[in-house]
Design a protein around this motif. Structure first.
Motif, PDB file in Angstrom:
ATOM      1  N   ASN A   1      -0.385   3.829  -5.296  1.00 29.61           N
ATOM      2  CA  ASN A   1      -1.622   3.162  -5.704  1.00 29.61           C
ATOM      3  C   ASN A   1      -2.827   3.579  -4.863  1.00 29.61           C
ATOM      4  O   ASN A   1      -3.935   3.093  -5.081  1.00 29.61           O
ATOM      5  CB  ASN A   1      -1.459   1.635  -5.668  1.00 29.61           C
ATOM      6  CG  ASN A   1      -0.913   1.123  -4.344  1.00 29.61           C
ATOM      7  OD1 ASN A   1      -1.068   1.749  -3.297  1.00 29.61           O
ATOM      8  ND2 ASN A   1      -0.254  -0.037  -4.387  1.00 29.61           N
ATOM      9  N   ARG A   2      -2.596   4.500  -3.920  1.00 32.76           N
ATOM     10  CA  ARG A   2      -3.688   5.000  -3.089  1.00 32.76           C
ATOM     11  C   ARG A   2      -3.550   6.512  -2.922  1.00 32.76           C
ATOM     12  O   ARG A   2      -2.455   6.997  -2.640  1.00 32.76           O
ATOM     13  CB  ARG A   2      -3.686   4.314  -1.702  1.00 32.76           C
ATOM     14  CG  ARG A   2      -3.918   2.818  -1.828  1.00 32.76           C
ATOM     15  CD  ARG A   2      -3.853   2.092  -0.497  1.00 32.76           C
ATOM     16  NE  ARG A   2      -4.035   0.664  -0.724  1.00 32.76           N
ATOM     17  CZ  ARG A   2      -5.209   0.058  -0.810  1.00 32.76           C
ATOM     18  NH1 ARG A   2      -6.323   0.770  -0.667  1.00 32.76           N
ATOM     19  NH2 ARG A   2      -5.287  -1.237  -1.040  1.00 32.76           N
TER      20      ARG A   2
ATOM     21  N   GLU B   1       0.854  -1.186   0.000  1.00 28.62           N
ATOM     22  CA  GLU B   1       0.000   0.000   0.000  1.00 28.62           C
ATOM     23  C   GLU B   1       0.891   1.236   0.000  1.00 28.62           C
ATOM     24  O   GLU B   1       1.600   1.500   0.975  1.00 28.62           O
ATOM     25  CB  GLU B   1      -0.910   0.010   1.236  1.00 28.62           C
ATOM     26  CG  GLU B   1      -1.934  -1.104   1.242  1.00 28.62           C
ATOM     27  CD  GLU B   1      -2.942  -0.956   2.375  1.00 28.62           C
ATOM     28  OE1 GLU B   1      -2.843   0.022   3.155  1.00 28.62           O
ATOM     29  OE2 GLU B   1      -3.836  -1.811   2.485  1.00 28.62           O
TER      30      GLU B   1
ATOM     31  N   ASP C   1      -5.711   1.924  -6.877  1.00 30.63           N
ATOM     32  CA  ASP C   1      -6.437   0.890  -6.140  1.00 30.63           C
ATOM     33  C   ASP C   1      -7.500   1.467  -5.232  1.00 30.63           C
ATOM     34  O   ASP C   1      -8.551   0.852  -5.014  1.00 30.63           O
ATOM     35  CB  ASP C   1      -5.468   0.053  -5.293  1.00 30.63           C
ATOM     36  CG  ASP C   1      -4.553  -0.809  -6.137  1.00 30.63           C
ATOM     37  OD1 ASP C   1      -4.859  -1.011  -7.325  1.00 30.63           O
ATOM     38  OD2 ASP C   1      -3.529  -1.285  -5.597  1.00 30.63           O
ATOM     39  N   SER C   2      -7.218   2.621  -4.630  1.00 30.90           N
ATOM     40  CA  SER C   2      -8.135   3.170  -3.639  1.00 30.90           C
ATOM     41  C   SER C   2      -8.024   4.684  -3.610  1.00 30.90           C
ATOM     42  O   SER C   2      -6.921   5.242  -3.685  1.00 30.90           O
ATOM     43  CB  SER C   2      -7.819   2.602  -2.242  1.00 30.90           C
ATOM     44  OG  SER C   2      -8.739   3.065  -1.288  1.00 30.90           O
TER      45      SER C   2
END
Length: 465
Positions: free
Chosen positions: A173-174, A149, A212-213
């Protein structure tokens, strides 16, 4: 605890629990750190990690603090430096690199990292080239594991779709967007004007780029907010449909945070208004399909945070709720807080002190804490309450070789009082926080805080409602 319904809160409970208390991003809380714990103690903690089993089996989490902001938000309680001079970032990156070198001298190069967070301040104050330099520096020194993360806080006013391309290219990715409130009057009152259309466009662009988020930060209790105005913001957030939502109560502590002195107290909603906002927000978010993860957080059911909640793997650390309960955390940069083994540490809070320590070839740690056995037991209980909404006596007994009922006899007496108020249920197996009790979960946790019970001076904390 999975709250299925949102129950009304009585005026009596509000009056009884309208007190100050910690947020419990750690236990003991950061205000209990002492200057007797310094750089040498931190070095010993790192050496113990390298020589112990943790280095082989437990990955690291990294937090990097970027303190710079171009403009001041009046509600802010973060450690930040307001400046238009972007050349200051280049000097700061040089010192971050030297701090990283100090860590690799103790831990070796290539320690596995599964979680990275860039916070601030405004991390996107850094230029694309500076972000590339920072990430290259971290990758040279640590092994950023595939599937980890890797998140960054984003001020929507400092970024566009092109910069999102850069963040994706660098491995983030976040994303966490600071929204706080979409209402124009509230934005003006806190000196943070950003059109809703701008945020909607950025979130759409982030989805197109495969992040991703996406998290959105909101704050209730700001000046000019009303339950009706905040309901409109909640509706807009539901339309935006981020993967995660962080919903924080505004902590008005002008004696500690100078920018908050620009906020007129008369414009702040009272406790009843704040609870009305929280109640409505919870109902609207859960009605829209979000999982109530914990005190501050909501997530869509397939998000990693919601999955961790279902699987009992949720933890709370200095950045809030986390999916990695056993990670050692290295804090890099001015004011950063870390956790290594059974120790906490914090870097100097000013650039002058931080730079001076690095110039002398030493860590910038100026305070911290080595946790006692009692601290570890109480941390386990408090974090179970904050993350799972329950404590099972047998699990604590087995993990720490104690008899819970005798060890915590005074605390259990306090639990009986909270049970009478409908905040918890108590039986021979453990303690369960009720739906109503979740509004006051900090008050439930406070009963197990030995430091707080010994020292009733809570002026340093925000109100728990």
């Amino acid at each position: 605890m999975n709250v299925a319904t949102v129950e009304p809160v009585s005026a009596e409970l509000l009056r009884r629990h309208d007190v100050a208390g910690p947020r419990y991003t750690s236990y003991p809380t950061a205000d209990r750190f002492v200057e007797a714990f310094g750089a040498d103690d931190y070095v010993r903690a790192l050496q113990q990690r390298r020589s112990g089993a943790a280095a082989l089996v437990l990955p690291l989490s990294l937090y990097v603090h970027i303190p710079f902001c171009e403009s001041l938000c009046y509600y802010c309680a973060c450690n930040k430096i307001i400046t238009k001079h972007h050349d200051r970032a280049a000097e700061y990156l040089r010192y971050l690199g030297r701090e990283v070198d100090l860590h690799t001298a103790q831990l070796g190069v290539g320690q596995t990292v599964t979680q990275l967070h860039l916070g601030g301040g405004t991390p996107t104050f850094l230029s694309d080239a500076e972000l590339r330099e920072l990430m290259a520096m971290l990758r040279r020194s640590f092994n950023l594991a595939p599937g980890g993360e890797y998140s960054i806080e984003v001020d929507p006013r400092t970024i566009d779709a092109r910069r999102l391309d850069t963040l994706a290219e660098l491995g983030f990715n976040r994303l966490s967007f600071g929204v706080q409130d979409f209402d124009p009057a509230v934005q003006k009152a806190v000196h943070r004007v950003q059109p809703a259309e701008q945020v909607f466009a950025l979130v759409q662009a982030a989805r197109e780029r495969g992040f991703d988020s996406v998290n959105v930060d909101l704050i209730y209790g700001l000046p000019q907010q009303t339950p009706e105005s905040f309901a409109r913001t909640i509706q807009q957030v539901n339309e935006l449909r981020p993967d995660r939502i962080a919903l924080y109560a505004y902590a008005h502590l002008p004696e500690r945070f100078k920018p908050q002195r620009r906020i007129a107290i008369a414009e702040l909603p009272g406790a009843a208004g704040k609870v009305a906002m929280l109640t409505d927000a919870m109902a609207r978010f859960m009605g829209a399909g979000y999982v109530y993860v914990g005190m501050d957080h909501f997530a869509l059911p397939n998000d990693a945070l919601a999955v961790a909640k279902r699987q009992g793997r949720l933890h709370r650390n200095f950045q809030g709720y986390s999916t990695q309960p056993d990670c050692d955390l290295i804090g890099l940069g001015v004011s950063s807080i870390g956790r290594i083994g059974a120790t906490y540490s914090q870097n100097a809070k000013t650039l002058e002190e931080y730079y001076d320590a690095i110039d002398h070839g030493r860590f910038a740690v100026v305070r911290g804490l080595a946790l006692s056995r009692d601290d570890l037991v109480r941390r386990a209980v408090i974090m179970a309450l904050m993350c799972q909404g329950e404590v099972l006596f047998e699990s604590v007994n087995l993990a720490y070789l104690i008899d819970f009922k005798s060890y915590f006899a005074p605390e259990l007496e306090a639990m009986h009082e909270l049970a009478e108020q409908g905040l918890v249920t108590l039986d021979d197996s453990g303690i369960q926080v009720s739906a109503t009790g979740w509004y006051f979960v900090r008050a439930v946790a406070m009963a197990f805080d030995r430091y707080l019970q010994a020292d009733r001076n809570r002026a340093r904390f925000s109100k728990i409602i």
